[in-house]
Each structure stands twice: as C-alpha cells, then as structure tokens.
Design a protein around this motif. Structure first.
Motif, PDB file in Angstrom:
ATOM      1  N   HIS A  17       8.506  36.690  66.023  1.00 17.19           N
ATOM      2  CA  HIS A  17       7.673  37.387  65.044  1.00 17.19           C
ATOM      3  C   HIS A  17       8.516  38.367  64.240  1.00 17.19           C
ATOM      4  N   GLN A  18       8.064  38.623  63.032  1.00 21.44           N
ATOM      5  CA  GLN A  18       8.714  39.612  62.167  1.00 21.44           C
ATOM      6  C   GLN A  18       7.695  40.180  61.197  1.00 21.44           C
ATOM      7  N   CYS A  19       7.898  41.438  60.834  1.00 25.23           N
ATOM      8  CA  CYS A  19       7.008  42.071  59.872  1.00 25.23           C
ATOM      9  C   CYS A  19       7.355  41.578  58.474  1.00 25.23           C
ATOM     10  N   ILE A  20       6.347  41.138  57.730  1.00 28.78           N
ATOM     11  CA  ILE A  20       6.589  40.605  56.385  1.00 28.78           C
ATOM     12  C   ILE A  20       5.948  41.483  55.313  1.00 28.78           C
ATOM     13  N   GLY A  21       5.504  42.697  55.699  1.00 25.99           N
ATOM     14  CA  GLY A  21       4.936  43.621  54.729  1.00 25.99           C
ATOM     15  C   GLY A  21       3.633  44.219  55.222  1.00 25.99           C
ATOM     16  N   VAL A  22       2.847  44.696  54.265  1.00 23.34           N
ATOM     17  CA  VAL A  22       1.545  45.283  54.590  1.00 23.34           C
ATOM     18  C   VAL A  22       0.471  44.561  53.790  1.00 23.34           C
ATOM     19  N   CYS A  23      -0.774  44.788  54.168  1.00 26.37           N
ATOM     20  CA  CYS A  23      -1.892  44.138  53.480  1.00 26.37           C
ATOM     21  C   CYS A  23      -1.904  44.528  51.999  1.00 26.37           C
ATOM     22  N   ASP A  24      -1.830  45.840  51.736  1.00 26.03           N
ATOM     23  CA  ASP A  24      -1.747  46.391  50.382  1.00 26.03           C
ATOM     24  C   ASP A  24      -2.955  46.037  49.509  1.00 26.03           C
ATOM     25  N   LYS A  25      -4.069  45.764  50.134  1.00 23.48           N
ATOM     26  CA  LYS A  25      -5.281  45.461  49.368  1.00 23.48           C
ATOM     27  C   LYS A  25      -5.879  46.746  48.819  1.00 23.48           C
ATOM     28  N   HIS A  26      -6.217  46.749  47.526  1.00 25.24           N
ATOM     29  CA  HIS A  26      -6.803  47.927  46.897  1.00 25.24           C
ATOM     30  C   HIS A  26      -8.238  48.098  47.365  1.00 25.24           C
ATOM     31  N   LEU A  27      -8.560  49.307  47.814  1.00 29.24           N
ATOM     32  CA  LEU A  27      -9.892  49.575  48.341  1.00 29.24           C
ATOM     33  C   LEU A  27     -10.724  50.387  47.364  1.00 29.24           C
ATOM     34  N   ILE A  28     -10.277  51.622  47.090  1.00 31.65           N
ATOM     35  CA  ILE A  28     -11.009  52.497  46.180  1.00 31.65           C
ATOM     36  C   ILE A  28     -10.074  53.612  45.736  1.00 31.65           C
ATOM     37  N   ASN A  29     -10.169  53.966  44.479  1.00 30.80           N
ATOM     38  CA  ASN A  29      -9.337  55.032  43.908  1.00 30.80           C
ATOM     39  C   ASN A  29      -7.865  54.778  44.225  1.00 30.80           C
ATOM     40  N   HIS A  30      -7.219  55.743  44.922  1.00 31.01           N
ATOM     41  CA  HIS A  30      -5.798  55.571  45.217  1.00 31.01           C
ATOM     42  C   HIS A  30      -5.567  55.030  46.629  1.00 31.01           C
ATOM     43  N   TYR A  31      -6.617  54.502  47.251  1.00 33.35           N
ATOM     44  CA  TYR A  31      -6.496  54.020  48.627  1.00 33.35           C
ATOM     45  C   TYR A  31      -6.151  52.522  48.658  1.00 33.35           C
ATOM     46  N   TYR A  32      -5.134  52.216  49.414  1.00 36.89           N
ATOM     47  CA  TYR A  32      -4.704  50.839  49.628  1.00 36.89           C
ATOM     48  C   TYR A  32      -4.561  50.603  51.141  1.00 36.89           C
ATOM     49  N   CYS A  33      -4.838  49.393  51.554  1.00 34.70           N
ATOM     50  CA  CYS A  33      -4.694  49.062  52.970  1.00 34.70           C
ATOM     51  C   CYS A  33      -3.216  48.945  53.312  1.00 34.70           C
ATOM     52  N   LYS A  34      -2.785  49.692  54.296  1.00 32.72           N
ATOM     53  CA  LYS A  34      -1.382  49.679  54.705  1.00 32.72           C
ATOM     54  C   LYS A  34      -1.200  49.115  56.125  1.00 32.72           C
ATOM     55  N   ARG A  35      -2.129  48.253  56.502  1.00 36.47           N
ATOM     56  CA  ARG A  35      -1.976  47.614  57.810  1.00 36.47           C
ATOM     57  C   ARG A  35      -0.796  46.644  57.782  1.00 36.47           C
ATOM     58  N   PRO A  36       0.076  46.711  58.790  1.00 39.66           N
ATOM     59  CA  PRO A  36       1.242  45.816  58.804  1.00 39.66           C
ATOM     60  C   PRO A  36       0.851  44.369  59.098  1.00 39.66           C
ATOM     61  N   ILE A  37       1.511  43.450  58.432  1.00 37.27           N
ATOM     62  CA  ILE A  37       1.280  42.017  58.617  1.00 37.27           C
ATOM     63  C   ILE A  37       2.530  41.403  59.240  1.00 37.27           C
ATOM     64  N   TYR A  38       2.332  40.628  60.287  1.00 37.36           N
ATOM     65  CA  TYR A  38       3.451  39.985  60.987  1.00 37.36           C
ATOM     66  C   TYR A  38       3.320  38.471  60.891  1.00 37.36           C
ATOM     67  N   GLU A  39       4.466  37.841  60.722  1.00 36.06           N
ATOM     68  CA  GLU A  39       4.502  36.382  60.733  1.00 36.06           C
ATOM     69  C   GLU A  39       4.903  35.921  62.131  1.00 36.06           C
ATOM     70  N   PHE A  40       4.031  35.153  62.758  1.00 34.61           N
ATOM     71  CA  PHE A  40       4.311  34.592  64.076  1.00 34.61           C
ATOM     72  C   PHE A  40       4.750  33.141  63.918  1.00 34.61           C
ATOM     73  N   LYS A  41       5.843  32.802  64.562  1.00 35.75           N
ATOM     74  CA  LYS A  41       6.332  31.427  64.542  1.00 35.75           C
ATOM     75  C   LYS A  41       6.229  30.871  65.955  1.00 35.75           C
ATOM     76  N   ILE A  42       5.370  29.877  66.133  1.00 34.03           N
ATOM     77  CA  ILE A  42       5.164  29.236  67.424  1.00 34.03           C
ATOM     78  C   ILE A  42       5.919  27.918  67.439  1.00 34.03           C
ATOM     79  N   THR A  43       6.882  27.791  68.326  1.00 35.45           N
ATOM     80  CA  THR A  43       7.671  26.565  68.432  1.00 35.45           C
ATOM     81  C   THR A  43       7.176  25.756  69.626  1.00 35.45           C
ATOM     82  N   TRP A  44       6.840  24.479  69.366  1.00 36.46           N
ATOM     83  CA  TRP A  44       6.215  23.652  70.388  1.00 36.46           C
ATOM     84  C   TRP A  44       7.212  22.816  71.194  1.00 36.46           C
ATOM     85  N   TRP A  45       8.352  22.513  70.589  1.00 34.33           N
ATOM     86  CA  TRP A  45       9.371  21.801  71.382  1.00 34.33           C
ATOM     87  C   TRP A  45      10.744  22.020  70.800  1.00 34.33           C
TER      88      TRP A  45
END
Length: 289
Positions: A261-289
């Motif tokens: 897994h690695q962090c690929i940024g934040v949600c950054d979705k605009h909510l209201i006024n100057h508020y943006y979502c800053k929840r971190p987003i991670y990319e998970f890579k599942i390897t099956w074989w």
C-alpha cells in the motif's frame, strides 16, 4: 420374535394363507444380537488406565503419568482419562487421540511443570489449549506476547465494529477485479481517516482534539463519502492512521494475502466555503500469485 399363525381346520384357501404370511412379516421384531455380535461391541465402562499411559496423538507418540492427564479436572484430557469414556488403542496398545500431535508436547510440559512454550509457538499452543479446554494454560498464554499485545490491538479494533466486514470487502473486490481482468494483481482505493471532520489549513493551528465542536446542522454539511472502494474511520483513540494500516496489512497477511500500500493523496473534495476533505487515500495492491 417370529409370530406363527396356524390355519383353522377346514381352511384350504391359498389366498388366505398368503395373506397371513404377509401379516407375519409386517409384525416381526428385530432379532436379538447373537453372542458373537455382542463380543464385537465396545468394552463396558468404566475403562481402566495404567499409571503410566502410552499415547498416540495423530501418529506422534508420547508417554506420561495418568495423574498428569488428570491434573486439572475441568479439561478434556481429564474427562477422557477419567474412566467414564472409552478411548480406543492402536495396534501397539497406545491410547489414540485423533488430533495433530505437533504441539501436544507443549501441552504435556505445562501439565507436568507449568512450562510455557517459546514465543513463536504461543499462538499454535493456544489453539490446542482451547481444543483441550485447559483454562489455566489459556490464562497464562493470554498474559504473554504475542497474545497480550493482541488483546490491546483488539481493544482498538473494537472501536470499529465494521472492521472485519471491510476486510472481507477488500478481499472480494480485489478477487473480482483480478478475475475479470485475468490479472495477477488488483488495485483498489482505501480511505483511512481518524478525524470525523475534515481538516483545512485554517483549522490545524486552532484545534488539537479528536472531534470538532460544531452544531448538528453544521456537521451535516461535512457529511460525504469519499470516492473510494472501502473506507475506515473515524475513531476516537490515541492510535493513528498508520496503526490501523498496520492492522489491515497484518490481518490480510495472516490470511495468506500479499498486500502493498501507498498513500496517493487526499480526497480533496470541496464541501463548503473554504472546507475541503483532507482524508488520506491509499492504493492497495493485492497480489494473488
């Protein structure tokens, strides 16, 4: 018991005789077992055991005293060798227990002298202690690593009752994508956030708590779902995002799943006024074989 019915004198109707025979078959009782069949039955209880007991546990041989097996009354071994139950023997006369014997030596060592297994065997011996219902051994093992740390970890994960369901969702999504794409691995986005409210550069210097004091109507303005496959959070505890990520990766790895897994940024979705979502987003890579 066979019921014999005689014909009355003067009765020569063959159909009537056949009808009587059929009735007899319907009312025959099961035959009493013969002496030979009775001799092949299991021995009568109670079963007697020698003072020194030879054991065959799933093909692994052990020898111990009967008093050792009966050391704790409320255990399966004490019940098995109490004489109330029949224990089969192998061709050499050893009492047979149909269970993997890999860790049975650790069970006996505890019953003999209270010895605990080395750390790398604790989890496996714990499972055997559960099977044999050895309460004192379970109590001792729960107070040593790694089980003691696992109790603390589970207390943290208990803050998220959906945790196991989300783990299953990660596995199912990764499996479905890999199968659809005929790929060796699959990627998915996972959001892991601790704070319930979004953080902006304006708020960081002023707030140092897990929850922000806002009215219910204001809080609803910030309700949204990040565009990810699975989301974990929020929670109120000292443990942070990296601690939960460690839990997720550990639990997936324990199930034999290779995950990066690695962090690929934040949600950054605009909510209201100057508020943006800053929840971190991670990319998970599942390897099956």
């Amino acid at each position: 018991m066979v019921v014999v019915t005689g014909q009355s004198k003067g009765s020569g109707d063959p159909d009537e005789a056949m009808s009587s025979s059929d009735a007899e078959d319907d009312f025959q009782e099961p035959a009493t077992p013969t002496a030979t069949q009775a001799g092949q039955a299991l021995p009568l209880l109670p079963q007697q055991f020698p003072e020194v007991v030879p054991l065959n546990v799933g093909g692994t041989y052990f020898t111990t005293r009967l008093s050792t097996l009966r050391r704790y009354e409320d255990t399966m071994l004490a019940a098995m060798f109490s004489g109330r139950h029949y224990i089969p023997t192998d061709a050499e006369g050893r009492y047979f227990i149909d269970r993997d014997g890999t860790y049975f030596g650790d069970i006996l060592n505890f019953l003999r002298s209270g010895d605990l297994p080395p750390r790398e065997r604790v989890r496996s011996v714990y499972k055997e202690a559960q099977y044999y219902s050895i309460g004192p051994l379970l109590d001792h093992l729960e107070d040593v690593q790694p089980l003691k740390g696992e109790k603390v970890r589970q207390a943290f994960l208990g803050l998220m009752p959906y945790y196991k369901d989300h783990l299953e969702r990660i596995i199912e999504i990764a499996k479905l994508r890999a199968v659809q794409r005929k790929a060796r691995f699959a990627k998915l986005k996972v959001c892991v956030f601790k704070e319930e409210m979004p953080i902006t550069p304006y708020e960081c210097p002023h707030f140092n708590s897990l929850r922000f004091e806002r009215s219910e109507s204001e809080a609803k303005l910030f309700e949204h779902h990040c565009e990810v496959d699975v989301s974990f959070g929020p929670w109120e505890a000292v443990a942070d995002v990296y601690d939960l990520l460690h839990c997720i990766v550990t639990d997936l790895s324990d199930r034999g799943i290779t995950v990066d897994h690695q962090c690929i940024g934040v949600c950054d979705k605009h909510l209201i006024n100057h508020y943006y979502c800053k929840r971190p987003i991670y990319e998970f890579k599942i390897t099956w074989w």
